[in-house]
Design an enzyme around this catalytic site. Structure first.
Site, PDB file in Angstrom:
ATOM      1  N   THR A   2       0.727  -1.136  -0.096  1.00 32.88           N
ATOM      2  CA  THR A   2       0.131   0.034   0.026  1.00 32.88           C
ATOM      3  C   THR A   2       0.880   1.293   0.039  1.00 32.88           C
ATOM      4  OG1 THR A   2      -0.122   0.050   2.343  1.00 32.88           O
ATOM      5  CG2 THR A   2      -1.930  -1.074   1.151  1.00 32.88           C
ATOM      6  N   ASN A  15       3.801   2.472  14.374  1.00 28.53           N
ATOM      7  CA  ASN A  15       4.750   2.858  13.509  1.00 28.53           C
ATOM      8  C   ASN A  15       4.989   4.528  13.768  1.00 28.53           C
ATOM      9  OD1 ASN A  15       5.395   0.670  12.418  1.00 28.53           O
ATOM     10  ND2 ASN A  15       4.211   0.863  10.710  1.00 28.53           N
ATOM     11  N   CYS A  39       5.079  21.814  36.590  1.00 23.65           N
ATOM     12  CA  CYS A  39       6.276  21.594  36.079  1.00 23.65           C
ATOM     13  C   CYS A  39       6.324  21.475  34.591  1.00 23.65           C
ATOM     14  CB  CYS A  39       6.619  20.072  36.940  1.00 23.65           C
ATOM     15  SG  CYS A  39       6.756  20.250  38.564  1.00 23.65           S
TER      16      CYS A  39
END
Length: 438
Positions: free
Chosen positions: A86, A214, A268
């Site tokens: 693909t 991914n 923080c």
């Protein structure tokens, strides 16, 4: 089992030779005759550690056959793995041409099948592709129905180039997206003894999982490299820093902070991110990933504001104001930023946070209220019920002891909800409910 693997590129070749070595009869299909000739000769079509030996074993066993024809023999297989490419189009979109073509061909091969073959898509595709592209093409050309005549799954692979044989036999988990229990059982019969959990989910969740993994890997690499560039400019060994970062498996390398929800805040995270970006600017180092962290946090607050504004209601109730439950710290709270945005647009707010009592605030927190948001004090109420009486739309930024009871009361039946924390299935099923990321 009798298996078919369509597409003998990286994923397909590894899948075909490993399953064949494991004792299954495998038919591999590809249009590239060079690949087919190599496999017939017991040679791997890809360069990969260990695959040469596995390919020879598969060929010598006689259980691996290859062909360039996708015909009715495919329909006689127990599982049909689709591993075609693909590739990216010029605009970045996925080219699903091969997926469509193969789906049509598989459908025709299934037309006369007498058993219950299961098609397993392993190609990386957009969420929704299995149901919107593959399923209708299979049903149209097979003349049958999914779940009755054949099965369909999406099974993402987690193979890394260079270690794919090892990864094939040691997956982190096996995930199958399907709406057919019989199909999932067939896949589990093949992969159920592999290490890691066997998980079934929806087609779309499994498809998005592959893309998300991914992209997450790309993000981690890029983040570590930004730390490296900045560290080098400061004379700090960033390899040692990142090694120590990875030792923290409670917060750093863990599920902590990886649950979709509202923006970060507090005294923080924003401050230290700004400090890191200043250091980079001072040393002429570009850190686009870290700069993007600030931008996406602002966008998440605006996203929540847009949800409230689209509700069409002007009377807004807030549950929570501090940056997290159990603290009265309002500095850089994303809920304060959201409230300020809505106040600026003319919305009428009532706010309940049991930890925030303006009369008890001291130090920097008190100065922040006095200098930055003094007008919010008049909107605070100690009575959660008063917030419900006022609100037409309720922003849930924290969970408090009486919240569930108030939401279950008759007066809350028609209340619109913007949920920033994930209340649960009961409240998410009600009319007018919106989740910030779900």
């Amino acid at each position: 089992m009798k298996l078919c693997v369509i597409g003998l590129g990286y994923v397909g070749a590894v899948t075909a030779v490993c399953l064949s070595r494991d004792g299954h009869d495998v038919l591999g299909i590809d249009l590239d005759h060079t690949k087919l000739d190599l496999l017939r000769a017991g040679k791997a079509p890809i360069v990969e550690e260990g695959i040469g030996e596995v390919t020879r074993e598969a060929r010598d066993s006689g259980r691996l056959r290859v062909s360039d024809k996708l015909d009715r023999e495919v329909g006689e297989c127990d599982l049909i793995f689709v591993c075609v490419g693909t590739p990216s189009a010029a605009n970045g979109s996925q080219d699903l041409t091969a997926i469509r073509r193969v789906s049509e061909q598989i459908g025709r091969a299934l037309e006369a099948c007498s058993e219950f073959p299961v098609v397993v898509l392993r190609s990386t595709v957009y969420p929704g592709s299995t149901e919107s592209v593959v399923k209708p093409l299979l049903e149209e050309h097979a003349g049958g129905r999914l779940g009755e005549d054949f099965g369909l799954c999406f099974q993402p692979e987690f193979l890394r180039e260079g270690s794919s044989i090892k990864d094939f036999y040691n997956p982190p988990f096996t995930v199958v997206g399907t709406d057919c229990e019989k199909s999932a059982d067939r896949v589990q019969a093949l992969f159920g003894d592999f290490p890691g959990d066997f998980v079934t989910t929806s087609f779309a969740a499994a498809e998005m999982l592959k893309l998300t993994c991914n992209v997450f890997h790309a993000l981690k690499i890029s983040f570590a490299n930004e730390v490296g560039r900045l560290g080098r400019s400061l004379g700090v060994d960033s390899r040692e820093v990142m090694s120590l970062v990875c030792r923290d498996t409670s917060l750093n390398i863990s599920p902590a902070y990886l649950r979709p929800g509202f923006a970060y805040g507090g005294s923080c995270l924003p401050k230290d991110l700004r400090a890191m970006l200043y250091l980079a600017k001072h040393n002429d180092i570009e850190l686009p990933v870290m700069q993007g962290v600030q931008q996406t946090n602002v966008l998440q607050i605006q996203h929540a504001a847009d949800m409230v504004m689209r509700s069409g209601s002007r009377k807004v109730g807030f549950v929570g104001l501090s940056f997290k439950p159990g603290t009265d710290d309002l500095r850089e709270s994303p809920l304060v930023a959201l409230a300020e945005t809505l106040i600026g647009k003319g919305y009428d707010l009532r706010i309940h946070d049991p930890a925030v009592n303006v009369a008890r605030l001291i130090g920097a927190n008190k100065r922040f209220i006095e200098e930055t948001i003094p007008h919010i004090e008049s909107m605070l109420t100690e009575d959660l019920g008063g917030v419900f009486d006022h609100a037409e739309v309720l922003v849930v930024g924290q969970n408090h002891a009486d919240l569930a009871a108030q939401l279950a009361a008759p007066r809350a039946k028609d209340l619109k909800i913007v949920d920033l924390i994930g209340l649960g299935s009961t409240d998410s099923a009600r009319a007018g409910y919106q989740g910030v990321c779900w």
